[in-house]
Design an enzyme around this catalytic site. Structure first.
Site, PDB file in Angstrom:
ATOM      1  N   ARG A 190       5.076   0.234  -5.887  1.00 32.19           N
ATOM      2  CA  ARG A 190       5.076  -0.558  -4.657  1.00 32.19           C
ATOM      3  C   ARG A 190       4.173  -1.787  -4.781  1.00 32.19           C
ATOM      4  NH1 ARG A 190       6.781   2.316  -0.176  1.00 32.19           N
ATOM      5  NH2 ARG A 190       5.341   1.279   1.211  1.00 32.19           N
ATOM      6  N   GLU A 244      19.432 -15.955  -7.754  1.00 35.78           N
ATOM      7  CA  GLU A 244      18.954 -14.639  -8.155  1.00 35.78           C
ATOM      8  C   GLU A 244      18.499 -14.642  -9.618  1.00 35.78           C
ATOM      9  OE1 GLU A 244      17.957 -12.204  -6.681  1.00 35.78           O
ATOM     10  OE2 GLU A 244      18.071 -10.483  -8.019  1.00 35.78           O
ATOM     11  N   ASN A 274      -1.637   1.780   5.759  1.00 32.25           N
ATOM     12  CA  ASN A 274      -0.706   0.787   5.219  1.00 32.25           C
ATOM     13  C   ASN A 274      -0.233  -0.037   6.406  1.00 32.25           C
ATOM     14  OD1 ASN A 274       1.381  -0.630   4.046  1.00 32.25           O
ATOM     15  ND2 ASN A 274       2.766   1.122   3.916  1.00 32.25           N
ATOM     16  N   GLY A 275      -0.328  -1.370   6.287  1.00 26.76           N
ATOM     17  CA  GLY A 275       0.096  -2.225   7.390  1.00 26.76           C
ATOM     18  C   GLY A 275      -1.015  -3.210   7.711  1.00 26.76           C
ATOM     19  N   LYS A 334      14.746 -13.684 -10.738  1.00 24.55           N
ATOM     20  CA  LYS A 334      14.507 -12.577 -11.698  1.00 24.55           C
ATOM     21  C   LYS A 334      13.591 -13.059 -12.807  1.00 24.55           C
ATOM     22  CE  LYS A 334      15.291  -9.798 -10.229  1.00 24.55           C
ATOM     23  NZ  LYS A 334      15.698  -9.410  -8.960  1.00 24.55           N
ATOM     24  N   CYS A 376       0.828  -1.209   0.000  1.00 28.01           N
ATOM     25  CA  CYS A 376       0.000   0.000   0.000  1.00 28.01           C
ATOM     26  C   CYS A 376       0.866   1.264   0.000  1.00 28.01           C
ATOM     27  CB  CYS A 376      -0.873   0.038   1.241  1.00 28.01           C
ATOM     28  SG  CYS A 376      -1.860  -1.436   1.444  1.00 28.01           S
ATOM     29  N   GLU A 394       9.890 -14.064 -11.522  1.00 31.42           N
ATOM     30  CA  GLU A 394       9.022 -13.015 -10.984  1.00 31.42           C
ATOM     31  C   GLU A 394       8.483 -12.094 -12.068  1.00 31.42           C
ATOM     32  OE1 GLU A 394      10.841 -10.542  -7.939  1.00 31.42           O
ATOM     33  OE2 GLU A 394      12.678 -10.304  -9.080  1.00 31.42           O
ATOM     34  N   LYS A 420       6.782  -4.087  -4.252  1.00 30.90           N
ATOM     35  CA  LYS A 420       8.190  -3.708  -4.126  1.00 30.90           C
ATOM     36  C   LYS A 420       8.632  -3.722  -2.669  1.00 30.90           C
ATOM     37  CE  LYS A 420      12.088  -1.910  -5.567  1.00 30.90           C
ATOM     38  NZ  LYS A 420      12.967  -2.912  -6.224  1.00 30.90           N
ATOM     39  N   HIS A 452      19.928 -35.560  -7.349  1.00 33.02           N
ATOM     40  CA  HIS A 452      19.205 -36.146  -6.214  1.00 33.02           C
ATOM     41  C   HIS A 452      17.710 -35.909  -6.354  1.00 33.02           C
ATOM     42  CE1 HIS A 452      22.870 -37.342  -4.264  1.00 33.02           C
ATOM     43  NE2 HIS A 452      23.367 -36.145  -4.535  1.00 33.02           N
ATOM     44  N   TRP A 467      -2.849  -2.773  -1.643  1.00 34.37           N
ATOM     45  CA  TRP A 467      -2.423  -4.118  -2.025  1.00 34.37           C
ATOM     46  C   TRP A 467      -3.162  -5.033  -1.053  1.00 34.37           C
ATOM     47  CZ3 TRP A 467       0.270  -8.379  -0.034  1.00 34.37           C
ATOM     48  CH2 TRP A 467       0.845  -9.236  -0.982  1.00 34.37           C
TER      49      TRP A 467
HETATM   50  C1  G6P Z   1      10.342  -7.757  -2.519  1.00 31.99           C
HETATM   51  C2  G6P Z   1      11.064  -7.154  -3.715  1.00 31.99           C
HETATM   52  C3  G6P Z   1      12.445  -7.766  -3.848  1.00 31.99           C
HETATM   53  C4  G6P Z   1      13.236  -7.575  -2.571  1.00 31.99           C
HETATM   54  C5  G6P Z   1      12.464  -8.120  -1.359  1.00 31.99           C
HETATM   55  C6  G6P Z   1      13.106  -7.652  -0.073  1.00 31.99           C
HETATM   56  O1  G6P Z   1      10.074  -9.099  -2.741  1.00 31.99           O
HETATM   57  O2  G6P Z   1      10.348  -7.383  -4.905  1.00 31.99           O
HETATM   58  O3  G6P Z   1      13.133  -7.142  -4.907  1.00 31.99           O
HETATM   59  O4  G6P Z   1      14.445  -8.239  -2.681  1.00 31.99           O
HETATM   60  O5  G6P Z   1      11.126  -7.608  -1.338  1.00 31.99           O
HETATM   61  O6  G6P Z   1      12.949  -6.255   0.016  1.00 31.99           O
HETATM   62  P1  G6P Z   1      13.954  -5.283   0.724  1.00 31.99           P
HETATM   63  O7  G6P Z   1      13.364  -3.916   0.502  1.00 31.99           O
HETATM   64  O8  G6P Z   1      13.974  -5.678   2.166  1.00 31.99           O
HETATM   65  O9  G6P Z   1      15.282  -5.453   0.067  1.00 31.99           O
END
Ligand code: G6P
Length: 608
Positions: A27, A481, A101-102, A485, A2, A488, A603, A504, A75
């Site tokens: 976000r 990673e 938000n929260g 990437k 949010c 997602e 985000k 395995h 959200w």
């Molecule tokens: C979300 C974002 C990621 C990020 C993760 C942790 O999933 O999409 O890109 O790595 O949160 O967020 P932070 O702000 O703690 O790095």
């Protein structure tokens, strides 16, 4: 997650709120709304869907007259995305409007109590209890009422509240959810982050937990929960406005991939002075470091993947045991932490709810804490004993790239710094490591020049159902990673596997034509990884190998080879991740995905 914006001034509020919300879109959200004082009452406009729907509903904000208002992108957590569940929420009489938000964790007993008193709820949200509670406790004094409300709620919140009796102001508060105050000239703001208000002001206050702020057009006053006024330190944000704009790129993600050399330079250069690593004001002496029993690296998502690299790097250089752990696991496993432990907390936003809670847990158990954070003044930065900022600038695309890269560079510097203090490096080794860290921005820039090759590979494989990433040791850490990437943003199923572990179980998923991306950047482990590559090729896999240009047998590591410049093995993750970021981007682009705002993702994950 949010996003919140609030405005008070002489201008028409609604267009400013919509503009601010558009900056918070990244976000992640599924509905949006605004509330504005208009002709003696609070007018609310809200709707499920993208901000464009709300904009249409309000003629770009022009149709909502008034100079004071709050806005929100939601959200969904409690209740599906719908018009009625969207914020702002009104109290029964319509005299109070709330954005939040929260998560209000005790909303069920609070809701029950209010229902017993005859109050009717119309949404499924936890937030609606705040609107009704505020009305229930309202005694004419906004600060006292806010204190009463927050004393009764558990959980996390950033709240913005309008009250019909106070048409020249609004009130806000935060706890464990982000909210900053923007100080303008004859106008003031609150927002979930600075990008939402950068077009209007760079002067801000960071709010601490349970600080209550009352904003009028000519004044901003901050109070503690006892209603005593607090003097706040004013900060000036040095982020460039263009850093939060697309600047001609189709997507923020590509812009941010391209910004990596600059972000790395800005993170690294100030910390290397006369050939020595200088870690801001952190005073980790040799004695402190030699007393460290164990290091925890705690984070979520890609930041966790940085931690996986960190474990290999720090253990190799410093010979201190490192456990990298996902924040949401750490906080509930009753971790064995002692006063001789160091907790390194990694977070781009500095607001991730689980990471923040894990930091508090580590601190409570006596560990010394270092935050590696991108957002100045964020909760994790504030709560850590020491902070090492990544100077990546605002990162807007949900899929992180430049924050990941700068976090890695900080881990490298911290590791070399500690290894040196422990006397584990000769002068020559130290100089070599430092000089290679300095060169990382150039290496990354060099790799970015070969984007075409990755684009070509993406065009061959974007129709895949499943893609595997394999590697050993640091290459495995980067595989994690690369796989994240890709999945997602392109929605292609993907898994990362330690190359030696494939047989395995997971190798049973390899079929004729399955794409395996194999990382083989470590010369010592090259032959081992090549054996694993042969195993998957024998089962029909097509392999894209990622290795060093200088590797003599590079043609053994795949049907298609991506070549990287060579640096110290420990720093290869910084280089190897670049083609993987590009691959995810191009595949998602060819599939027509919403690259910067992938479905269901946020985000900044400010709820558990
Ligand atoms: C979300 C974002 C990621 C990020 C993760 C942790 O999933 O999409 O890109 O790595 O949160 O967020 P932070 O702000 O703690 O790095």
């Amino acid at each position: 997650m949010c996003g919140i914006i609030g405005y008070v001034g002489d201008k028409q509020a609604a267009p400013i709120l919509l503009e601010g919300l558009s900056k918070l879109e990244y976000r992640g959200y599924d509905s949006a709304g605004i509330a504005v004082f208009s002709e003696g009452k609070i007018e609310v406009k809200k709707s499920r869907g993208r901000l464009s729907v709300l904009s249409e509903l309000t003629d770009g904000g022009k149709a909502v007259i008034g100079n004071v208002g709050i806005g929100h992108t939601r959200w969904a957590t409690h209740g599906e995305p719908s018009d009625v569940n969207s914020h702002p929420h009104l109290s029964s009489s319509g005299r109070f409007a709330v954005v939040h938000n929260g998560i209000i964790e005790n909303y069920i007993p609070l809701k029950k109590k209010l229902i017993d008193k005859g109050i009717k709820f119309i949404s499924e949200t936890d937030t609606e209890v705040i609107a009704h509670l505020f009305e229930y406790y309202y005694n004419g004094n906004m600060i006292e009422t806010m204190s009463k409300v927050i004393e009764r709620v558990d959980g996390s919140y950033a709240l913005g509240i309008l009250a019909v009796d106070h048409p020249d102001e609004f009130i806000a508060v935060r706890k464990a959810s982000p909210l900053i105050v923007g100080l303008g000239d004859g106008e003031n703001f609150v927002a979930s982050d600075v990008t939402a208000i950068l077009n209007h002001t760079r002067d801000i206050y960071y709010l601490e937990d349970d600080e209550i702020v009352v904003l009028k057009k000519d004044s901003v006053k901050v109070y503690n929960i006892d209603g005593e006024e607090i003097k706040k330190e004013q900060f000036t944000v040095n982020w460039d406005i263009s850093a939060a704009e697309k600047g001609g790129y189709e997507h923020f993600m590509m812009k941010e991939i391209e910004e990596q050399p600059k972000a790395l330079s800005e993170t690294i250069n100030p910390r290397i002075q006369n050939g020595r690593i200088v870690l801001d004001n952190i005073s980790l002496t040799g004695d402190d470091i030699s007393r460290i029993n164990k290091i925890y690296i705690i984070a979520c998502g890609s930041a966790y993947h940085v931690g996986v690299v960190g474990k290999y790097v720090i253990e190799k250089m410093c010979r201190i045991p490192v456990e990298t752990i996902i924040a949401s696991e750490f906080r509930y496993c009753d971790p064995i932490v002692t006063e001789n432990d160091l907790a390194i907390i990694i977070s781009q936003s500095g607001e991730t709810a689980d990471t923040l809670a894990a930091l508090k847990e580590a601190k409570a158990k006596g560990a010394r804490t270092i935050g590696i954070v991108n957002v100045v003044g964020s909760s994790i930065a504030n709560a850590s004993d020491d902070v090492l900022y990544t100077w990546a600038g605002p990162e807007i695309a949900v899929a992180t790239t430049k924050a990941y890269s700068t976090q890695l560079s900080v881990i490298y510097m911290l590791s070399v710094y500690m290894a040196d203090k422990l006397g584990r490096l000769s002068n020559a080794e130290y100089d070599k490591l430092v000089s290679e860290i300095k060169k990382l921005p150039d290496y990354v820039a060099q790799i970015l020049k070969s984007k075409d090759q990755v684009q070509f590979l993406a065009s061959k494989f974007f129709n895949s159902h499943s893609i595997f990433f394999i590697g050993r040791n640091l290459d495995y850490a980067v595989s994690l990673e690369g796989s994240l990437k890709l999945k997602e943003i392109s929605y292609i199923h993907s898994e990362a596997y330690a190359a030696g572990e494939l047989k395995h179980g997971t190798i049973s998923l390899i079929e004729e034509g399955t794409l395996v991306v194999a990382l083989a950047t470590n010369d010592e482990l090259f032959d081992k990884t090549v054996s694993n590559i042969k195993e998957v090729k024998a089962r029909g896999a097509v392999v894209v190998g990622v290795t060093k240009e200088s590797q003599q047998h590079k043609s053994d590591c795949g049907d298609y080879i991506i070549e990287l410049p060579g640096t110290e093995s420990v720093f290869m993750p910084s280089l190897a991740v670049i083609p993987l970021q590009l691959f995810g981007y191009y595949v998602a682009s060819l599939k027509g995905c919403d690259i910067d705002k992938p479905r269901n993702l946020a985000k900044s994950v400010t709820v558990e």
